[in-house]
Design an enzyme around this catalytic site. Structure first.
Site, mmCIF file in Angstrom:
data_model
loop_
_atom_site.group_PDB
_atom_site.id
_atom_site.type_symbol
_atom_site.label_atom_id
_atom_site.label_comp_id
_atom_site.label_asym_id
_atom_site.label_seq_id
_atom_site.Cartn_x
_atom_site.Cartn_y
_atom_site.Cartn_z
ATOM 1 N N LYS A 65 -11.064 -3.463 11.797
ATOM 2 C CA LYS A 65 -10.285 -4.433 12.581
ATOM 3 C C LYS A 65 -9.099 -3.785 13.308
ATOM 4 C CE LYS A 65 -11.454 -8.562 9.938
ATOM 5 N NZ LYS A 65 -10.977 -9.791 9.311
ATOM 6 N N ASP A 101 -9.172 -15.009 13.113
ATOM 7 C CA ASP A 101 -8.865 -15.269 11.698
ATOM 8 C C ASP A 101 -7.698 -16.256 11.577
ATOM 9 O OD1 ASP A 101 -10.799 -13.704 10.425
ATOM 10 O OD2 ASP A 101 -9.555 -11.897 10.452
HETATM 11 P P1 NAP Z 1 -7.408 -5.050 3.153
HETATM 12 O O1 NAP Z 1 -6.728 -4.832 4.466
HETATM 13 O O2 NAP Z 1 -8.143 -3.946 2.517
HETATM 14 O O3 NAP Z 1 -6.277 -5.611 2.125
HETATM 15 C C1 NAP Z 1 -6.596 -5.942 0.814
HETATM 16 C C2 NAP Z 1 -5.349 -6.325 0.021
HETATM 17 O O4 NAP Z 1 -5.777 -6.634 -1.309
HETATM 18 C C3 NAP Z 1 -4.315 -5.211 -0.109
HETATM 19 O O5 NAP Z 1 -3.028 -5.756 -0.239
HETATM 20 C C4 NAP Z 1 -4.752 -4.529 -1.416
HETATM 21 O O6 NAP Z 1 -3.698 -3.871 -2.089
HETATM 22 C C5 NAP Z 1 -5.164 -5.718 -2.237
HETATM 23 N N1 NAP Z 1 -6.123 -5.332 -3.278
HETATM 24 C C6 NAP Z 1 -7.313 -4.704 -3.126
HETATM 25 N N2 NAP Z 1 -7.909 -4.529 -4.307
HETATM 26 C C7 NAP Z 1 -7.061 -5.025 -5.247
HETATM 27 C C8 NAP Z 1 -7.094 -5.130 -6.665
HETATM 28 N N3 NAP Z 1 -8.145 -4.663 -7.363
HETATM 29 N N4 NAP Z 1 -6.037 -5.700 -7.295
HETATM 30 C C9 NAP Z 1 -4.983 -6.164 -6.594
HETATM 31 N N5 NAP Z 1 -4.889 -6.104 -5.249
HETATM 32 C C10 NAP Z 1 -5.920 -5.539 -4.571
HETATM 33 O O7 NAP Z 1 -8.476 -6.237 3.282
HETATM 34 P P2 NAP Z 1 -8.389 -7.555 4.204
HETATM 35 O O8 NAP Z 1 -9.022 -7.317 5.504
HETATM 36 O O9 NAP Z 1 -6.990 -8.055 4.185
HETATM 37 O O10 NAP Z 1 -9.362 -8.549 3.388
HETATM 38 C C11 NAP Z 1 -8.994 -8.972 2.112
HETATM 39 C C12 NAP Z 1 -9.959 -10.014 1.577
HETATM 40 O O11 NAP Z 1 -9.960 -11.176 2.396
HETATM 41 C C13 NAP Z 1 -11.409 -9.544 1.487
HETATM 42 O O12 NAP Z 1 -11.957 -10.005 0.273
HETATM 43 C C14 NAP Z 1 -12.081 -10.234 2.666
HETATM 44 O O13 NAP Z 1 -13.451 -10.475 2.431
HETATM 45 C C15 NAP Z 1 -11.295 -11.536 2.728
HETATM 46 N N6 NAP Z 1 -11.313 -12.124 4.076
HETATM 47 C C16 NAP Z 1 -11.887 -13.345 4.216
HETATM 48 C C17 NAP Z 1 -11.913 -13.935 5.470
HETATM 49 C C18 NAP Z 1 -12.550 -15.289 5.622
HETATM 50 O O14 NAP Z 1 -12.804 -15.694 6.745
HETATM 51 N N7 NAP Z 1 -12.796 -15.988 4.545
HETATM 52 C C19 NAP Z 1 -11.367 -13.293 6.584
HETATM 53 C C20 NAP Z 1 -10.771 -12.047 6.400
HETATM 54 C C21 NAP Z 1 -10.750 -11.464 5.125
HETATM 55 P P3 NAP Z 1 -3.514 -2.269 -2.003
HETATM 56 O O15 NAP Z 1 -2.772 -2.002 -0.737
HETATM 57 O O16 NAP Z 1 -2.752 -1.935 -3.225
HETATM 58 O O17 NAP Z 1 -4.907 -1.666 -2.000
#
Ligand code: NAP
Length: 287
Positions: A65, A101
């Site tokens: 992204k 989003d």
């Molecule tokens: P990202 O940029 O990788 O960010 C993930 C966040 O979660 C970071 O703050 C990360 O912390 C934290 N995290 C990851 N693993 C963790 C764990 N085991 N314990 C605690 N914190 C953890 O990902 P993103 O793009 O924001 O997406 C995040 C989630 O949202 C995904 O599951 C995605 O599928 C979902 N999502 C859903 C939609 C929808 O339309 N429903 C849209 C977008 C995203 P660190 O920095 O410490 O790694």
């Protein structure tokens, strides 16, 4: 035939591919929606392909992204503010980037959780790309305060700085005491971490050992499974909770409308997503 698709990694069971193809088919549009699994090195040449006359554009998912922004021609102001794009549109050889989003989150919040973002005291868990979109959506819609907690404290602090909303936004550490006290102050919790998603993290919750009061609204961005542990624990206390599927469909529907100019067939999209989730369970479903 025109082409469109989702750019990402691990897209074997992509829900987006299933519901977008169903939407094109339902409207009788001669479009093939692909799941494009790309290495980072392949991004520039793939985006060059998307400028060709038969390409409508693409969705962009984890982990690209941000990466696509180096190779596009125009960006919507919202992309600038969120710092990420999830939709690319081919405008006669020029690629324009959008972020749906933000709109998808707000639509799900209002229509499915029946909540008004205005005046909310929101606790946002996670500080990645999705948290950026959620934070902008809430602040622009009049949320009273935002508390950001992320496993990596530096990321939460960086997001506070980027949002530049002074007293309305604070970052807190990811520990039991801080999270417990933030839940006590919050009217709404938004999980943007992958904790709870299908696979090894499925039985995890970002708030273990924390009582969730009945007054709290829970929005879990995890789309698969439909009911996460966080949602189950919240509803067991009488709280209202929704998962990430409606947001996923609405952001995809807004992308569809940008590519085609047609109203997206939401019912068809929801049905196709449900069928795909059923078919790919219990394997890990990419979005
Ligand atoms: P990202 O940029 O990788 O960010 C993930 C966040 O979660 C970071 O703050 C990360 O912390 C934290 N995290 C990851 N693993 C963790 C764990 N085991 N314990 C605690 N914190 C953890 O990902 P993103 O793009 O924001 O997406 C995040 C989630 O949202 C995904 O599951 C995605 O599928 C979902 N999502 C859903 C939609 C929808 O339309 N429903 C849209 C977008 C995203 P660190 O920095 O410490 O790694």
């Amino acid at each position: 035939m025109r082409v469109c698709g989702v750019i990402g990694q691990s897209l074997k069971h992509s829900i987006s591919a299933a519901f977008q193809q169903a939407a094109f088919d339902a409207l009788g549009l001669d479009v093939r929606y692909h799941a494009w699994e790309l290495s980072p090195e392949a991004i520039p040449s793939h985006l060059a392909r998307l400028r060709q006359v038969d390409a409508l554009g693409a969705n962009v998912t984890i982990p690209y992204k941000l990466a696509v922004l180096d190779f596009i021609d125009e960006r919507d102001p919202l992309v600038e503010r969120v710092g990420a794009a999830n939709t690319l549109v081919n405008n006669q050889g020029r690629l324009a980037a959008y972020n749906t989003d933000v709109g998808g989150f707000l639509q799900a919040l209002r229509q499915d959780l029946h909540a008004d973002p205005s005046g909310q005291h929101a606790l946002v868990l996670g500080a990645g790309g999705a948290a950026h979109a959620v934070a902008i959506a809430l602040l622009d819609s009049g949320a009273a305060t935002l508390t950001l907690a992320s496993r990596t404290f530096e990321r939460a602090k960086a997001l506070v700085q980027m949002l530049n909303s002074e007293s309305r936004v604070i970052a807190i550490p990811w520990d039991l005491e801080s999270l417990q006290s933030a839940v006590g102050r919050a009217s709404m919790i938004v999980n943007t971490t992958p904790l709870g998603m299908l696979g090894p993290l499925q039985e995890e919750t970002p708030l273990p050992h924390i009582h969730l009061p009945a007054r709290i609204l829970v929005f879990d961005l995890v789309a698969n499974p439909l009911k996460t542990r966080l949602m189950r624990e919240a509803t067991a206390q009488g709280a209202r909770a929704i998962g990430g599927l409606p947001m996923l469909i609405y952001q995809g529907a807004q992308s569809f409308e940008l590519w085609t100019g047609n109203t997206a067939p939401l019912t068809v999209m929801f049905e196709a997503a449900a069928a795909q989730m059923q078919a790919s369970s219990p394997s890990k479903g990419g979005i």
